[in-house]
Design a protein around this motif. Sequence first.
Motif, mmCIF file in Angstrom:
data_model
loop_
_atom_site.group_PDB
_atom_site.id
_atom_site.type_symbol
_atom_site.label_atom_id
_atom_site.label_comp_id
_atom_site.label_asym_id
_atom_site.label_seq_id
_atom_site.Cartn_x
_atom_site.Cartn_y
_atom_site.Cartn_z
ATOM 1 N N GLY A 118 0.042 6.890 6.539
ATOM 2 C CA GLY A 118 1.066 6.043 5.926
ATOM 3 C C GLY A 118 0.730 4.577 6.034
ATOM 4 O O GLY A 118 0.911 3.807 5.095
ATOM 5 N N VAL A 119 0.204 4.156 7.177
ATOM 6 C CA VAL A 119 -0.196 2.760 7.357
ATOM 7 C C VAL A 119 -1.380 2.436 6.448
ATOM 8 O O VAL A 119 -1.435 1.372 5.836
ATOM 9 C CB VAL A 119 -0.541 2.480 8.839
ATOM 10 C CG1 VAL A 119 -1.209 1.131 9.001
ATOM 11 C CG2 VAL A 119 0.706 2.574 9.685
ATOM 12 N N GLY A 120 -2.318 3.351 6.326
ATOM 13 C CA GLY A 120 -3.491 3.129 5.474
ATOM 14 C C GLY A 120 -3.124 2.977 4.016
ATOM 15 O O GLY A 120 -3.640 2.098 3.321
ATOM 16 N N VAL A 121 -2.221 3.805 3.537
ATOM 17 C CA VAL A 121 -1.786 3.723 2.144
ATOM 18 C C VAL A 121 -1.023 2.430 1.895
ATOM 19 O O VAL A 121 -1.235 1.740 0.895
ATOM 20 C CB VAL A 121 -0.933 4.959 1.761
ATOM 21 C CG1 VAL A 121 -0.294 4.783 0.401
ATOM 22 C CG2 VAL A 121 -1.772 6.214 1.795
ATOM 23 N N GLY A 122 -0.147 2.078 2.823
ATOM 24 C CA GLY A 122 0.611 0.837 2.672
ATOM 25 C C GLY A 122 -0.288 -0.387 2.692
ATOM 26 O O GLY A 122 -0.117 -1.317 1.899
ATOM 27 N N LEU A 123 -1.272 -0.404 3.574
ATOM 28 C CA LEU A 123 -2.204 -1.523 3.653
ATOM 29 C C LEU A 123 -3.059 -1.608 2.392
ATOM 30 O O LEU A 123 -3.295 -2.690 1.864
ATOM 31 C CB LEU A 123 -3.091 -1.375 4.898
ATOM 32 C CG LEU A 123 -4.043 -2.517 5.177
ATOM 33 C CD1 LEU A 123 -3.252 -3.797 5.454
ATOM 34 C CD2 LEU A 123 -4.931 -2.181 6.353
ATOM 35 N N THR A 124 -3.481 -0.467 1.892
ATOM 36 C CA THR A 124 -4.282 -0.439 0.664
ATOM 37 C C THR A 124 -3.480 -0.980 -0.517
ATOM 38 O O THR A 124 -4.008 -1.754 -1.322
ATOM 39 C CB THR A 124 -4.751 0.994 0.366
ATOM 40 O OG1 THR A 124 -5.501 1.474 1.482
ATOM 41 C CG2 THR A 124 -5.605 1.048 -0.879
ATOM 42 N N CYS A 125 -2.222 -0.601 -0.623
ATOM 43 C CA CYS A 125 -1.381 -1.106 -1.710
ATOM 44 C C CYS A 125 -1.206 -2.620 -1.620
ATOM 45 O O CYS A 125 -1.260 -3.313 -2.640
ATOM 46 C CB CYS A 125 -0.020 -0.419 -1.698
ATOM 47 S SG CYS A 125 -0.084 1.297 -2.235
ATOM 48 N N CYS A 126 -1.019 -3.140 -0.402
ATOM 49 C CA CYS A 126 -0.861 -4.588 -0.230
ATOM 50 C C CYS A 126 -2.132 -5.322 -0.618
ATOM 51 O O CYS A 126 -2.081 -6.357 -1.286
ATOM 52 C CB CYS A 126 -0.480 -4.918 1.211
ATOM 53 S SG CYS A 126 1.217 -4.493 1.615
ATOM 54 N N VAL A 127 -3.264 -4.809 -0.195
ATOM 55 C CA VAL A 127 -4.543 -5.450 -0.525
ATOM 56 C C VAL A 127 -4.766 -5.432 -2.035
ATOM 57 O O VAL A 127 -5.169 -6.439 -2.628
ATOM 58 C CB VAL A 127 -5.704 -4.757 0.218
ATOM 59 C CG1 VAL A 127 -7.049 -5.204 -0.313
ATOM 60 C CG2 VAL A 127 -5.604 -5.024 1.709
ATOM 61 N N LEU A 128 -4.500 -4.296 -2.669
ATOM 62 C CA LEU A 128 -4.676 -4.219 -4.127
ATOM 63 C C LEU A 128 -3.709 -5.150 -4.862
ATOM 64 O O LEU A 128 -4.074 -5.765 -5.864
ATOM 65 C CB LEU A 128 -4.495 -2.778 -4.608
ATOM 66 C CG LEU A 128 -5.618 -1.819 -4.227
ATOM 67 C CD1 LEU A 128 -5.279 -0.410 -4.680
ATOM 68 C CD2 LEU A 128 -6.939 -2.271 -4.808
ATOM 69 N N PHE A 133 -2.418 -8.041 -3.697
ATOM 70 C CA PHE A 133 -2.892 -9.413 -3.538
ATOM 71 C C PHE A 133 -4.171 -9.661 -4.327
ATOM 72 O O PHE A 133 -4.373 -10.755 -4.842
ATOM 73 C CB PHE A 133 -3.080 -9.755 -2.059
ATOM 74 C CG PHE A 133 -1.785 -9.944 -1.335
ATOM 75 C CD1 PHE A 133 -0.865 -10.884 -1.753
ATOM 76 C CD2 PHE A 133 -1.475 -9.158 -0.234
ATOM 77 C CE1 PHE A 133 0.339 -11.065 -1.098
ATOM 78 C CE2 PHE A 133 -0.271 -9.327 0.438
ATOM 79 C CZ PHE A 133 0.633 -10.276 0.001
ATOM 80 N N LEU A 134 -5.022 -8.658 -4.449
ATOM 81 C CA LEU A 134 -6.225 -8.782 -5.261
ATOM 82 C C LEU A 134 -5.871 -8.960 -6.738
ATOM 83 O O LEU A 134 -6.470 -9.784 -7.438
ATOM 84 C CB LEU A 134 -7.123 -7.562 -5.066
ATOM 85 C CG LEU A 134 -8.478 -7.597 -5.723
ATOM 86 C CD1 LEU A 134 -9.325 -8.730 -5.164
ATOM 87 C CD2 LEU A 134 -9.188 -6.273 -5.529
ATOM 88 N N LEU A 135 -4.882 -8.227 -7.216
ATOM 89 C CA LEU A 135 -4.418 -8.363 -8.596
ATOM 90 C C LEU A 135 -3.858 -9.761 -8.847
ATOM 91 O O LEU A 135 -4.144 -10.384 -9.875
ATOM 92 C CB LEU A 135 -3.356 -7.307 -8.907
ATOM 93 C CG LEU A 135 -2.729 -7.370 -10.296
ATOM 94 C CD1 LEU A 135 -3.759 -7.019 -11.357
ATOM 95 C CD2 LEU A 135 -1.545 -6.440 -10.388
#
Length: 122
Positions: free
Chosen positions: A29-39, A41-43
């Motif tokens: 759950g933490v990995g998915v949430g962190l990945t969504c945040c990074v994506l 901010f990248l967008l």
Amino acid sequence: MIANALAQRTTPTVSNSPSAEDAAAAAAGVGVGLTCCVLYFLLIAVSIGAWIFTAIWIMKDAKARNSENAQLVTILGWIPATWVIGLIVHLVTRPKGNLVPCPHCQKKRLEGSAVCPHCGQP
């Protein structure tokens, strides 16, 4: 058999420490949430970069071509909500022709123009 079908443990645990399954689920759950945040901010960063690049290109191209709408499209290009409109207006209304370097200042100008829009030399 019913416990396996519903993906639940067969016996409840009484321990206060989390099991390996719970730790793995929390880490996922933490990995998915962190990945969504990074994506996300990248967008945002790519969008801001595209806006700034387009605004600078509109400004330089309009000046080099000595466009009559240079101020309008430059202002539209620098306003975040209207930069796409400024790009479209510039592409439709800009003078057509090749850009060549000025023999005096070496900046790009429209081929066949009487004077350079940058230095004013013929």
